[in-house]
Structure formats: structure tokens, C-alpha cells
Design a protein around this motif. Structure first.
Motif, PDB file in Angstrom:
ATOM      1  N   UNK A 177     -17.452  39.092 -26.326  1.00 41.60           N
ATOM      2  CA  UNK A 177     -18.318  39.831 -25.420  1.00 41.60           C
ATOM      3  C   UNK A 177     -19.747  39.754 -25.937  1.00 41.60           C
ATOM      4  N   UNK A 178     -20.696  39.621 -25.026  1.00 35.30           N
ATOM      5  CA  UNK A 178     -22.099  39.512 -25.421  1.00 35.30           C
ATOM      6  C   UNK A 178     -22.650  40.883 -25.809  1.00 35.30           C
ATOM      7  N   UNK A 179     -23.532  40.889 -26.808  1.00 41.46           N
ATOM      8  CA  UNK A 179     -24.259  42.123 -27.148  1.00 41.46           C
ATOM      9  C   UNK A 179     -25.398  42.290 -26.147  1.00 41.46           C
ATOM     10  N   UNK A 180     -25.525  43.449 -25.491  1.00 37.34           N
ATOM     11  CA  UNK A 180     -26.621  43.649 -24.534  1.00 37.34           C
ATOM     12  C   UNK A 180     -27.996  43.578 -25.182  1.00 37.34           C
ATOM     13  N   UNK A 181     -28.077  43.896 -26.489  1.00 35.33           N
ATOM     14  CA  UNK A 181     -29.372  43.935 -27.168  1.00 35.33           C
ATOM     15  C   UNK A 181     -29.694  42.644 -27.911  1.00 35.33           C
ATOM     16  N   UNK A 182     -28.832  41.630 -27.797  1.00 36.17           N
ATOM     17  CA  UNK A 182     -29.069  40.358 -28.496  1.00 36.17           C
ATOM     18  C   UNK A 182     -28.416  39.235 -27.689  1.00 36.17           C
ATOM     19  N   UNK A 185     -25.814  36.682 -29.503  1.00 32.50           N
ATOM     20  CA  UNK A 185     -24.798  37.214 -30.410  1.00 32.50           C
ATOM     21  C   UNK A 185     -23.563  37.638 -29.628  1.00 32.50           C
ATOM     22  N   UNK A 186     -22.410  37.348 -30.214  1.00 34.69           N
ATOM     23  CA  UNK A 186     -21.129  37.668 -29.604  1.00 34.69           C
ATOM     24  C   UNK A 186     -20.308  38.544 -30.539  1.00 34.69           C
ATOM     25  N   UNK A 187     -19.580  39.474 -29.974  1.00 32.80           N
ATOM     26  CA  UNK A 187     -18.629  40.294 -30.719  1.00 32.80           C
ATOM     27  C   UNK A 187     -17.237  39.929 -30.212  1.00 32.80           C
ATOM     28  N   UNK A 188     -16.286  39.742 -31.112  1.00 36.36           N
ATOM     29  CA  UNK A 188     -14.951  39.286 -30.705  1.00 36.36           C
ATOM     30  C   UNK A 188     -13.912  39.757 -31.716  1.00 36.36           C
ATOM     31  N   UNK A 189     -12.636  39.621 -31.374  1.00 31.54           N
ATOM     32  CA  UNK A 189     -11.545  39.964 -32.280  1.00 31.54           C
ATOM     33  C   UNK A 189     -11.006  38.692 -32.923  1.00 31.54           C
ATOM     34  N   UNK A 190     -10.588  38.798 -34.184  1.00 33.54           N
ATOM     35  CA  UNK A 190     -10.131  37.618 -34.911  1.00 33.54           C
ATOM     36  C   UNK A 190      -9.010  37.992 -35.859  1.00 33.54           C
ATOM     37  N   UNK A 191      -8.020  37.092 -35.956  1.00 34.83           N
ATOM     38  CA  UNK A 191      -6.903  37.271 -36.886  1.00 34.83           C
ATOM     39  C   UNK A 191      -6.538  35.919 -37.479  1.00 34.83           C
ATOM     40  N   UNK A 208      -9.257  41.918 -36.698  1.00 35.86           N
ATOM     41  CA  UNK A 208     -10.484  42.643 -36.970  1.00 35.86           C
ATOM     42  C   UNK A 208     -11.528  42.284 -35.940  1.00 35.86           C
ATOM     43  N   UNK A 209     -12.640  42.997 -35.935  1.00 39.23           N
ATOM     44  CA  UNK A 209     -13.730  42.723 -35.003  1.00 39.23           C
ATOM     45  C   UNK A 209     -14.891  42.128 -35.780  1.00 39.23           C
ATOM     46  N   UNK A 210     -15.361  40.973 -35.317  1.00 35.53           N
ATOM     47  CA  UNK A 210     -16.437  40.235 -35.984  1.00 35.53           C
ATOM     48  C   UNK A 210     -17.597  40.031 -35.020  1.00 35.53           C
ATOM     49  N   UNK A 211     -18.760  39.762 -35.604  1.00 37.71           N
ATOM     50  CA  UNK A 211     -19.940  39.425 -34.809  1.00 37.71           C
ATOM     51  C   UNK A 211     -20.425  38.029 -35.199  1.00 37.71           C
ATOM     52  N   UNK A 212     -20.709  37.209 -34.199  1.00 38.93           N
ATOM     53  CA  UNK A 212     -21.167  35.839 -34.412  1.00 38.93           C
ATOM     54  C   UNK A 212     -22.611  35.693 -33.957  1.00 38.93           C
ATOM     55  N   UNK A 213     -23.466  35.228 -34.862  1.00 40.43           N
ATOM     56  CA  UNK A 213     -24.833  34.845 -34.522  1.00 40.43           C
ATOM     57  C   UNK A 213     -24.806  33.357 -34.184  1.00 40.43           C
TER      58      UNK A 213
END
Length: 372
Positions: A177-182, A185-191, A208-213
């Protein structure tokens, strides 16, 4: 007050949702509208034509000529083909929806007006199956599931072209999912994928939940624990992160009492298997079973499905929660919690027994327990 009356009086949000593999849209004051996929119908129609074209090979004299060649390669029934909508998201403009269609042959991403009408194909292919769409200002984020069981976060242009995978590795990366303020950048779940000594996958580690630049390629963990899964993240305009939290189940882990019970039941299960063996031959050659009838087994809704890489048994969940006999009990137990996390504050539990959810433009949210 009847449920529909309450809905029409209080709810003004238009909600798109999936049920039994089909896309539905409901607005206040209107009944639910089912949006049928034109592409899916074309796939089925093509399979019907192919079956009719080759029907001579399995009938009459043609079957005698080609029977040996076609053994084990009989055409599948087109009516039994898998054609299901597996994902839905807001579109690129107001009043538009994007959805993912998955068939036995090919998968694709389509755009359609929320009121129904002609669909537009954005992406399709048989090698890559796309899931979990999220439209951003510049691109559509998604998950791409590979043949080896891995899944990567990817992005494509808003017209469906130039699909690029943004993550890689022996992991399952889902629900970006996209960050509204960036914007980048994406936020997603990863295992991570657990494998045995032969390299075969045997399960998944905790999500877990990670953020990708995207520009730097840097991945930053946001929340992760060894005993919990964190799923389906969404980021609000104020920076708060919403997600579903559930207990993590270790692959293959079984309770000690369950193992002991299985051992004790071995003699009974052997006798039951022996009885069924003779019962089969009795029914086959005499037309009568060894039992004198009895009440017919009541048809049941198995309600088992794979949700976020876990096999969920709704009947077992209902028994565990004491909800047996309820109309439309939740598909998952109350340990599946909808959580909001703001900065360094403690996480807040907003609802329980949550399968999926989405944020509304007015700051509210919509969620489902799988039955309502």
C-alpha cells in the motif's frame, strides 16, 4: 429496525466486496450489484467451443480410433473451470474499480465502472499472477506470485504496462500500500519461507510489516514479533498504520495431547477402515450396505479456505468461540484483531474477528468478519 433500513439511513459509503469469487458493489439506497467479468465469460466460451470441436474424439467410432491417444487427457468440463475475482481496489478515478481475475488458464487486472459497464483490460498473463492492487498517484502497486511459491512486491504504470518487481528473495511479500505522505514509499507484509534439508518449502515464518523506499531500495521493518502475524497494512493520511494482528502458528506444530490421542485411536481407525472396505464391496455387488440405513448426513458448508497463507476452518473457529448455530458466524476467531498504531503509542484494538478492512475518505473504516 431491519438491517437494510439501518443501512440506508446511516451508511452513505459505496462498498465494493468479493463473495463466492464474484465482485459486488453496494451503495446506500440500492441493492447489491454483481459485476460479471466479460473476459472471464470469454474464457469459458472459448473452452466450450474447444470442447465441442473435439467432441468427436470421445464419441462413436472416433473414440475407438483416438481413445488410446486421449487416455488421461480428456477435456475438462468448461462449467467446472476456475474463474474467480480474487482482489478489488479503488480505481484510478472516482467511480472506477480495479479487480483481479484468476482463471485456470490466465490471470489479469481489469478496470470497470462501479455502476457496471464495459471493462478495460490493463494486464494479463499466465506466467505471473497478480494480487493485492493499490493505486497510487504514479503507479499501481501489487503482489506478483511466482511459480516457486515466492511472492514479490511489484508496480506497473496506471495503464497496466511495464510491470516491475521491486522486492526479491526467498520470501512472501504481499498487500503493498502506498504511503499518502510519500509518493515513492510502500508499506507491505512480508514473511520468510521455511525449507527442509532438501530445499522444499514447509511453511512460512511470521508475517511482519515493512516499508520500502523505491528510490534507495532500502527496506525498514515497522512491526514484527516472533509470536504474531501482522497483515494487510493500510496507512492513513495522519500517518497511523492499521493492520490485522493474529497469533502466529508454527508450521507442523501439534499439541502433545493431540499426538497421544492419535496414537490411542490407531486400533479404532484400523477397524473403521476395514469395515469401510467390506461395506464398499457389499454395496457394489449386492446393492446394499452393511448398515441398515440411518439418518442421512446433513449437507454442510465446509467453509475452509486459505486466508493469508493459513488454512482457516470456520466451523472449528465457531466452536472454539462458542458461536455454533449463529447465523453467519465470523470466519475467523476473535484473536484476529484490527489494530491501529500511531507513532510510538501503544497499538489500539479497534475490532475483533476481522478478515479484511479498508479506510474511508472521511476517516472511518469498513471491515468484514468473512460473513458480514
Amino acid at each position: 429496525m431491519p438491517e437494510d433500513a439501518w443501512y440506508h439511513q446511516h451508511v452513505t459509503t459505496t462498498v465494493a466486496y468479493l463473495a463466492r469469487g464474484k465482485l459486488h458493489v453496494r451503495s446506500a439506497g440500492s441493492p447489491a450489484l454483481t459485476l460479471e467479468s466479460q473476459f472471464g465469460q470469454q474464457v469459458r466460451d472459448r473452452a466450450v467451443r474447444m470442447q465441442q470441436k473435439h467432441a468427436w474424439k470421445t464419441r462413436g467410432r472416433g473414440s475407438q480410433f483416438a481413445g488410446a491417444l486421449l487416455a488421461g487427457a480428456a477435456a475438462k468440463d468448461p462449467a467446472a473451470m476456475r474463474i474467480a475475482t480474487t482482489g478489488v481496489a479503488r480505481g484510478r478515478s472516482t467511480g472506477e474499480l480495479l479487480y483481479v481475475l484468476d482463471t485456470s488458464e490466465v490471470g489479469g487486472v481489469f478496470a470497470v465502472p462501479a455502476t457496471g459497464g464495459e471493462e478495460k483490460r490493463l494486464f494479463h498473463g499466465s506466467d505471473q499472477r497478480v494480487k493485492h492492487l493499490c493505486v497510487g498517484p504514479e503507479a499501481i502497486a501489487c503482489s506478483v506470485v511466482g511459480l516457486a511459491g515466492t511472492a514479490n512486491v511489484a508496480a506497473m504504470r496506471t495503464d497496466g504496462s511495464e510491470l516491475v518487481e521491486l522486492t526479491e528473495g526467498d520470501s512472501v511479500d504481499l498487500a503493498p500500500t502506498w504511503r499518502p505522505d510519500a509518493a515513492r514509499r510502500l508499506v507491505y507484509q512480508s514473511a520468510g519461507i521455511a525449507r527442509n534439508a532438501q530445499g522444499m518449502p514447509v511453511g512460512l515464518g511470521p508475517f511482519g510489516i515493512h516499508e520500502l523506499d523505491i528510490d534507495s531500495g532500502r527496506v525498514t521493518p515497522i512491526v514484527e514479533e516472533p509470536t504474531r502475524d501482522f497483515l494487510a497494512p493500510k496507512v492513513a493520511r495522519d500517518g497511523a498504520i492499521y493492520y490485522v494482528r493474529r497469533p502466529y502458528r508454527v508450521p507442523g506444530q501439534r499439541a502433545t495431547w493431540r499426538i497421544a490421542l492419535d496414537v490411542l485411536l490407531i486400533p479404532l481407525r484400523f477397524l473403521w477402515a476395514l469395515f469401510q472396505f467390506f461395506n464398499f464391496f457389499s454395496a457394489k455387488y449386492t446393492g446394499r450396505t452393511l448398515t441398515a440405513g440411518g439418518p442421512q448426513k446433513q449437507a454442510s458448508d465446509l467453509r475452509q479456505m486459505m486466508i493469508w497463507s493459513n488454512l482457516v476452518d470456520a466451523e472449528a473457529a465457531a466452536r472454539a468461540e462458542g458461536r455454533q448455530g449463529e447465523v453467519g458466524p465470523a470466519l475467523v476467531p476473535s484473536s484476529w484483531e484490527l489494530v491501529r498504531q500511531r507513532g510510538g503509542a501503544a497499538p489500539e484494538v479497534l475490532a475483533r474477528a476481522v478478515v479484511c478492512f479498508d479506510l474511508c475518505d472521511d476517516g472511518g473504516l469498513v471491515y468484514s468478519d468473512g460473513s458480514s
